[in-house]
Design a protein around this motif. Structure first.
Motif, PDB file in Angstrom:
ATOM      1  N   LYS A 196       0.798  -1.177  -0.020  1.00 22.67           N
ATOM      2  CA  LYS A 196       0.044  -0.086  -0.183  1.00 22.67           C
ATOM      3  C   LYS A 196       0.826   1.261   0.141  1.00 22.67           C
ATOM      4  O   LYS A 196       1.887   1.480   0.806  1.00 22.67           O
ATOM      5  N   PRO A 197       0.606   2.252  -0.933  1.00 27.24           N
ATOM      6  CA  PRO A 197       1.522   3.214  -0.789  1.00 27.24           C
ATOM      7  C   PRO A 197       1.505   4.243   0.174  1.00 27.24           C
ATOM      8  O   PRO A 197       0.151   4.270   0.970  1.00 27.24           O
ATOM      9  N   ASN A 198       2.581   4.880   0.495  1.00 28.59           N
ATOM     10  CA  ASN A 198       2.320   5.896   1.456  1.00 28.59           C
ATOM     11  C   ASN A 198       1.751   7.146   1.281  1.00 28.59           C
ATOM     12  O   ASN A 198       1.668   7.497   0.121  1.00 28.59           O
ATOM     13  N   ILE A 199       1.096   7.442   2.308  1.00 32.78           N
ATOM     14  CA  ILE A 199       0.121   8.841   1.956  1.00 32.78           C
ATOM     15  C   ILE A 199       0.658   9.853   2.990  1.00 32.78           C
ATOM     16  O   ILE A 199       0.879   9.839   4.287  1.00 32.78           O
ATOM     17  N   TYR A 200       1.027  10.991   2.222  1.00 34.99           N
ATOM     18  CA  TYR A 200       1.424  12.190   3.181  1.00 34.99           C
ATOM     19  C   TYR A 200       0.610  13.128   3.271  1.00 34.99           C
ATOM     20  O   TYR A 200      -0.458  13.394   2.273  1.00 34.99           O
ATOM     21  N   SER A 201       0.546  13.900   4.296  1.00 36.54           N
ATOM     22  CA  SER A 201      -0.247  15.040   4.465  1.00 36.54           C
ATOM     23  C   SER A 201       0.546  16.575   4.663  1.00 36.54           C
ATOM     24  O   SER A 201       1.442  16.532   5.088  1.00 36.54           O
ATOM     25  N   SER A 202      -0.073  17.623   3.869  1.00 37.10           N
ATOM     26  CA  SER A 202       0.375  18.904   3.889  1.00 37.10           C
ATOM     27  C   SER A 202      -0.868  19.840   4.531  1.00 37.10           C
ATOM     28  O   SER A 202      -1.830  19.436   3.842  1.00 37.10           O
ATOM     29  N   SER A 203      -0.314  20.589   5.192  1.00 41.21           N
ATOM     30  CA  SER A 203      -1.316  21.803   5.745  1.00 41.21           C
ATOM     31  C   SER A 203      -0.796  23.059   5.422  1.00 41.21           C
ATOM     32  O   SER A 203       0.347  23.694   5.807  1.00 41.21           O
ATOM     33  N   ALA A 204      -1.814  24.375   5.407  1.00 39.53           N
ATOM     34  CA  ALA A 204      -1.588  25.393   5.506  1.00 39.53           C
ATOM     35  C   ALA A 204      -2.826  26.178   6.073  1.00 39.53           C
ATOM     36  O   ALA A 204      -3.814  25.952   6.102  1.00 39.53           O
ATOM     37  N   THR A 205      -2.557  27.327   6.677  1.00 44.26           N
ATOM     38  CA  THR A 205      -3.701  28.304   7.204  1.00 44.26           C
ATOM     39  C   THR A 205      -3.716  29.550   6.660  1.00 44.26           C
ATOM     40  O   THR A 205      -2.609  30.128   6.309  1.00 44.26           O
ATOM     41  N   ILE A 206      -4.780  30.180   6.321  1.00 41.35           N
ATOM     42  CA  ILE A 206      -5.130  31.443   5.623  1.00 41.35           C
ATOM     43  C   ILE A 206      -6.112  32.187   6.441  1.00 41.35           C
ATOM     44  O   ILE A 206      -7.173  31.665   6.861  1.00 41.35           O
ATOM     45  N   GLU A 207      -5.701  33.417   6.531  1.00 45.93           N
ATOM     46  CA  GLU A 207      -6.594  34.069   7.330  1.00 45.93           C
ATOM     47  C   GLU A 207      -7.392  35.044   6.320  1.00 45.93           C
ATOM     48  O   GLU A 207      -6.908  35.667   5.326  1.00 45.93           O
ATOM     49  N   LEU A 208      -8.790  35.229   6.565  1.00 47.44           N
ATOM     50  CA  LEU A 208      -9.668  35.938   5.644  1.00 47.44           C
ATOM     51  C   LEU A 208      -9.831  37.141   6.352  1.00 47.44           C
ATOM     52  O   LEU A 208     -10.426  37.352   7.527  1.00 47.44           O
ATOM     53  N   MET A 209      -9.577  38.520   5.697  1.00 44.07           N
ATOM     54  CA  MET A 209      -9.847  39.683   6.325  1.00 44.07           C
ATOM     55  C   MET A 209     -10.825  40.724   5.826  1.00 44.07           C
ATOM     56  O   MET A 209     -11.068  40.297   4.644  1.00 44.07           O
ATOM     57  N   GLU A 210     -11.515  41.227   6.516  1.00 43.23           N
ATOM     58  CA  GLU A 210     -12.800  42.053   6.037  1.00 43.23           C
ATOM     59  C   GLU A 210     -12.050  43.161   5.003  1.00 43.23           C
ATOM     60  O   GLU A 210     -10.858  43.892   5.753  1.00 43.23           O
ATOM     61  N   THR A 240       8.181   0.580 -10.198  1.00 39.66           N
ATOM     62  CA  THR A 240       7.887  -0.273  -8.893  1.00 39.66           C
ATOM     63  C   THR A 240       9.194  -0.449  -8.533  1.00 39.66           C
ATOM     64  O   THR A 240      10.272  -0.900  -9.276  1.00 39.66           O
ATOM     65  N   HIS A 241       9.320  -0.629  -7.140  1.00 38.92           N
ATOM     66  CA  HIS A 241      10.689  -0.603  -6.376  1.00 38.92           C
ATOM     67  C   HIS A 241      10.354  -1.753  -5.220  1.00 38.92           C
ATOM     68  O   HIS A 241       9.438  -1.355  -4.490  1.00 38.92           O
ATOM     69  N   ASN A 242      10.932  -2.834  -5.198  1.00 36.67           N
ATOM     70  CA  ASN A 242      10.534  -3.824  -4.235  1.00 36.67           C
ATOM     71  C   ASN A 242       9.292  -4.285  -4.036  1.00 36.67           C
ATOM     72  O   ASN A 242       8.845  -4.227  -2.908  1.00 36.67           O
ATOM     73  N   PHE A 243       8.503  -4.489  -5.174  1.00 38.25           N
ATOM     74  CA  PHE A 243       7.191  -5.040  -5.354  1.00 38.25           C
ATOM     75  C   PHE A 243       6.510  -3.811  -4.750  1.00 38.25           C
ATOM     76  O   PHE A 243       5.127  -4.157  -4.605  1.00 38.25           O
ATOM     77  N   ARG A 244       6.699  -2.694  -4.690  1.00 37.22           N
ATOM     78  CA  ARG A 244       5.820  -1.630  -4.456  1.00 37.22           C
ATOM     79  C   ARG A 244       5.741  -0.444  -5.216  1.00 37.22           C
ATOM     80  O   ARG A 244       6.873  -0.076  -5.775  1.00 37.22           O
ATOM     81  N   GLU A 245       4.664  -0.044  -5.659  1.00 36.84           N
ATOM     82  CA  GLU A 245       4.394   0.928  -6.640  1.00 36.84           C
ATOM     83  C   GLU A 245       4.620   2.323  -5.836  1.00 36.84           C
ATOM     84  O   GLU A 245       4.289   2.766  -5.077  1.00 36.84           O
ATOM     85  N   ILE A 246       5.498   3.221  -6.898  1.00 33.55           N
ATOM     86  CA  ILE A 246       5.820   4.324  -6.471  1.00 33.55           C
ATOM     87  C   ILE A 246       5.712   5.440  -7.297  1.00 33.55           C
ATOM     88  O   ILE A 246       5.913   5.253  -8.453  1.00 33.55           O
ATOM     89  N   GLU A 247       5.098   6.652  -7.017  1.00 29.34           N
ATOM     90  CA  GLU A 247       4.665   7.600  -7.876  1.00 29.34           C
ATOM     91  C   GLU A 247       5.914   8.672  -7.845  1.00 29.34           C
ATOM     92  O   GLU A 247       6.231   9.256  -6.573  1.00 29.34           O
ATOM     93  N   LEU A 248       6.383   8.933  -8.988  1.00 25.78           N
ATOM     94  CA  LEU A 248       7.762   9.730  -8.934  1.00 25.78           C
ATOM     95  C   LEU A 248       7.603  11.165  -8.827  1.00 25.78           C
ATOM     96  O   LEU A 248       8.292  11.979  -8.433  1.00 25.78           O
ATOM     97  N   TYR A 249       6.467  11.660  -9.609  1.00 22.86           N
ATOM     98  CA  TYR A 249       6.298  12.939  -9.416  1.00 22.86           C
ATOM     99  C   TYR A 249       7.545  13.646 -10.106  1.00 22.86           C
ATOM    100  O   TYR A 249       7.569  13.494 -11.351  1.00 22.86           O
ATOM    101  N   LYS A 250       8.068  14.823  -9.524  1.00 17.55           N
ATOM    102  CA  LYS A 250       9.221  15.536 -10.148  1.00 17.55           C
ATOM    103  C   LYS A 250      10.406  14.670 -10.088  1.00 17.55           C
ATOM    104  O   LYS A 250      11.723  15.108 -10.495  1.00 17.55           O
ATOM    105  N   ASP A 251      10.510  13.510  -9.484  1.00 20.02           N
ATOM    106  CA  ASP A 251      11.753  12.653  -9.436  1.00 20.02           C
ATOM    107  C   ASP A 251      11.896  11.473 -10.628  1.00 20.02           C
ATOM    108  O   ASP A 251      12.716  10.846 -10.879  1.00 20.02           O
ATOM    109  N   SER A 252      10.848  11.897 -11.675  1.00 19.32           N
ATOM    110  CA  SER A 252      10.954  10.943 -12.834  1.00 19.32           C
ATOM    111  C   SER A 252      12.239  11.116 -13.665  1.00 19.32           C
ATOM    112  O   SER A 252      12.598  12.481 -13.527  1.00 19.32           O
ATOM    113  N   PRO A 253      12.991  10.082 -14.200  1.00 19.64           N
ATOM    114  CA  PRO A 253      14.176  10.446 -14.745  1.00 19.64           C
ATOM    115  C   PRO A 253      13.954  10.749 -16.232  1.00 19.64           C
ATOM    116  O   PRO A 253      15.025  11.077 -16.821  1.00 19.64           O
ATOM    117  N   PHE A 254      12.631  10.818 -16.820  1.00 18.53           N
ATOM    118  CA  PHE A 254      12.433  11.458 -18.109  1.00 18.53           C
ATOM    119  C   PHE A 254      10.950  12.237 -17.914  1.00 18.53           C
ATOM    120  O   PHE A 254      10.094  12.333 -17.021  1.00 18.53           O
TER     121      PHE A 254
END
Length: 783
Positions: A46-60, A112-126
């Protein structure tokens, strides 16, 4: 008493549960291991799931603090921050599309690396550049396999014929879809333009391709939005706060971070675009008014100067000046009111004549009625939402119909509010006109030249005031446009997390272990529930009241052979407690059905009794299925049937085994009428003769559950042993034997349990009941 019985049954039930678990322990262990192994594999791949967060203030918007009288500034005021609206904007397809334009997300790279599917995104060699791509190829997987440093193999594989779907499609049961027919397999060089009727690609190598195989695919705009909507989360940090927390979950931590930052950037950009559009609309309106007022101002100035030169009039009297100034002020107010009426009338006409309301600006009515501004704001939101829904659905879709109903309702409310505001403005306009009429009467009493000069001066003053006002507003709007900023502020930008939040691999394995135990136990108890055979002495004692004379274990090796001998000695010992007879003891051995081991028990019991220097004869009275001769390895040419029919004498049918000191009489020729043969007086005489010559006479009878022969022979016996075989004899057969023993009270019955497995099951049942401890391994350790 009842409570004691209940407690006793509870203890027995608990004991049965434990014994069932131990009986099926290996199946439980194997099932638990399978589930554990499966969950471990699932957790690993099962692929790793990462989480990223940001906070935004809405001003009047600070423009809210402006004076209510400054209607030109309020006319384009969007109001304060509506947190619920902004949350929906953050999740909208409109904003997602703007955010995706800042990133390159349509091409996804995998390996696929060590029988695990990996998404490369910007790490793709092409990198893949698609100049043309047919709609059928969106979502289709391209497989790239490096050949050497300069070339690669590119293929699109057909549906596997070994899959269920492939099997059905290959045999024409299910037709192939258009995109499933596309197959490709060719070698190419890097940076080469690959032309095909379905696609035109260019694959550029960035660095060395270390893996054996890579995959890439293309996503549609709709697929991108579904991916975005599925993984985005927007919420308030608290109910009263205008601070939003944005979270995004993805298999690539870098992409999660970039998407959140792009979403905020797109949100700020669209806010600035909206405000700039409002400022441009304001400037356009002011410019048009300035052109008109400027022409009027020049004309009134020229008329005033010409009148002064022609009539050589310098100025007005003090009373005339005062009256003229007041009249100019009221006429200026009338002009401003007319501008308000014009704006509202234009808005009313726009709503009537336009179906597409996405270009409607909300600020132009706030000065008249804040509630009307809120209605127009909601109308614009619903119109935008409808346009977004129509991208994917038709007018007949329930969501689109619901939005259309909301728009119709809002339009009716706005039209009613506009009518009320216009009526109030017209009433105020009429009041001003009445006041102006009174001042005009005062001016009419002046001399003609002074009256004309007052009129021209008044017109010039009005135009000059309005022109100055518009110039001031133009300057303010231009300043606002040049300093336009977003009403949101990024408090915490998204960061790239190196630790995944999912999957919880230890938890998955733990759940697998627990689930395996549950399934294993459930199957064990299910098997136990459907298993209708007796397994040990406890079940025999529960099902019938016949006393248990012996438990014979399975004979598998030397150790078990000694246990079997001891079991037969126990039965021999128990026979000593039978009532003593002047003549020999007659023992009948039967069973419920064939295969339960009665013949073997009859032969072995005869051998073990003969070891005590007793004269023993064993008779094979199963005249339908002879088998006793096999236990002693002798022939079955002549026997009981020959003797009873007077064909042979007793000495001729009797066989003596020198090794065991046992006499055996086999069945002989199989008779056509075994039951009638047993019922003859010859049988009675035969048994009487044997009693005079032997200490023990053992009958091997037919199964009591199949034929009546056994019941006839039991009447000659001092005790009848009924044999039950563990994990073979059915429980209902044991119950039938118990009923049989109660119906024939004149006969003495005993039970022998055969084929019990050695171990905890045998050791408990045999050792506990008889106290010999034969199930204990230590008993034979040094023997």
């Amino acid at each position: 008493m009842n409570q004691t019985n209940i407690q006793h049954h509870d203890q027995i039930d608990l004991k049965d549960v434990i014994k069932t678990i131990f009986r099926y322990k290996w199946s439980i262990i194997i099932i638990t291991f399978i589930f554990t192994f499966g969950s471990a594999i699932f957790a690993y791949i099962k692929p790793n799931i990462y989480s990223s967060s940001a906070t935004i203030e809405l001003m009047e918007d600070k423009k809210k603090s402006a004076s209510p009288a400054d209607f030109m500034l309020q006319a384009f005021d969007g109001g304060g921050a509506n947190v619920d609206n902004e949350i929906e904007v953050m999740k909208s397809r409109f904003l997602a599309k703007k955010a995706f334009n800042l990133l390159n997300l349509k091409t996804r790279y995998f390996t696929t690396h060590n029988f695990r599917e990996i998404e490369l995104y910007k790490d793709s060699p092409f990198v893949v550049n698609s100049h043309f791509l047919d709609d059928l190829l969106y979502g289709k997987e391209f497989i790239l396999k490096p050949i050497d440093e300069n070339s690669f193999n590119l293929r699109i594989e057909p549906i596997s014929p070994y899959s269920i779907k492939g099997f059905l499609k290959n045999y024409g049961i299910i037709p192939l879809k258009a995109h499933e027919k596309i197959v490709y397999n060719k070698n190419h060089k890097y940076s080469e333009t690959i032309n095909n009727p379905y696609f035109t690609l260019n694959i550029k190598k960035i660095h060395a391709l270390k893996n054996k195989e890579y995959r890439f695919s293309f996503m549609t705009n709709r697929g991108l939005y579904q991916f975005y909507r599925k993984n985005i989360s927007v919420s308030q940090v608290s109910k009263k706060a205008t601070i939003l927390k944005l979270s995004f979950q993805d298999t690539s931590s870098l992409r999660a971070k970039e998407i959140l930052n792009a979403v905020h950037q797109a949100y700020m950009n669209q806010e600035i675009e909206h405000k700039t559009k409002e400022a441009n609309l304001t400037l356009g309106f002011i410019d048009r008014q300035l052109d008109s007022i400027n022409a009027r101002l020049k004309k009134s100035e020229t008329k005033l100067e010409d009148f002064k030169e022609k009539n050589q009039v310098v100025g007005l009297g003090e009373q005339a000046i005062k009256t003229t100034e007041q009249l100019s002020e009221y006429e200026a107010k009338l002009e401003e009111m007319q501008t308000e009426i014009t704006i509202l009338s234009n808005l009313q006409q726009y709503i009537k004549s336009n179906q597409n309301l996405t270009g409607l600006t909300i600020g132009s009515v706030n000065f008249a009625d804040p509630a009307l501004g809120t209605l127009v704001n909601r109308l614009q939101e619903e119109a935008t939402r409808k346009s977004t829904l129509l991208v994917d659905y038709t007018e007949l879709h329930p969501d689109v119909q619901k939005v259309s109903q909301n728009i119709s309702s809002l339009k009716r409310s706005i039209k009613a509010a506009l009518r009320n505001n216009l009526r109030q403005l017209n009433q105020r306009k009429q009041s001003l006109r009445n006041v102006i009429a009174k001042f005009n009467k005062s001016i009419a009493s002046l001399p003609k030249q002074e009256r004309e000069l007052s009129r021209l001066t008044r017109y010039y003053s009005i135009d000059e005031k309005i022109y100055s006002f518009l110039l001031e507003k133009k300057a303010e709007t231009a300043i606002l446009k040049s300093s336009t900023i977003s009403n949101s502020r990024l408090l915490d930008s998204a960061v790239q997390n190196s630790y995944p939040i999912k999957p919880k691999r230890k938890l998955i394995v733990l759940v697998g272990i627990i689930l395996g135990l549950i399934v294993g136990l459930a199957l064990a108890f299910l098997r136990e529930f459907f298993n209708n055979t007796v397994k040990n002495s406890d079940e025999i004692e529960k099902l019938c009241s016949i006393p248990l004379y012996g438990i014979i274990p399975q004979n598998k090796n030397k150790k078990t052979s000694n246990l079997v001998d001891e079991a037969y000695r126990a039965i021999r010992t128990n026979l000593q407690f039978l009532p003593k007879h002047e003549s020999s003891e007659v023992i009948a051995i039967t069973s419920s059905v064939s295969g339960e081991g009665k013949t073997t028990i009859a032969a072995n019991l005869a051998k073990i009794i003969a070891q005590t220097n007793k004269k023993v004869v064993v008779l094979d009275l199963d005249l339908r299925k002879a088998s006793l001769h096999n236990e002693f390895n002798i022939s079955n040419n002549i026997g009981i049937s020959n003797y009873l029919t007077k064909q042979n004498s007793l000495e001729e049918v009797l066989y003596h085994d020198e090794n065991t000191n046992v006499d055996i009489i086999t069945t002989g020729t199989i008779p056509p009428n075994p039951s009638e043969l047993i019922l003859t007086d010859n049988m009675k005489e035969f048994i009487e003769i044997l009693k005079e010559r032997y200490d023990y006479i053992i009958f091997d009878t037919p199964p009591v559950g199949l034929v009546t022969d056994a019941m006839i022979l039991m009447n000659y016996a001092d005790i009848s042993f009924v044999v039950a075989r563990a994990s073979y004899t059915r429980k209902e057969f044991v119950k039938n034997l118990d009923r049989l023993s109660k119906e024939h009270t004149q006969n003495t019955f005993g039970m022998i349990l055969n084929g019990v497995e050695i171990g905890e099951k045998y050791g408990y049942g045999y050792g506990s009941n008889y106290g010999y401890g034969y199930g204990n391994d230590k008993y034979y350790k040094n023997r």
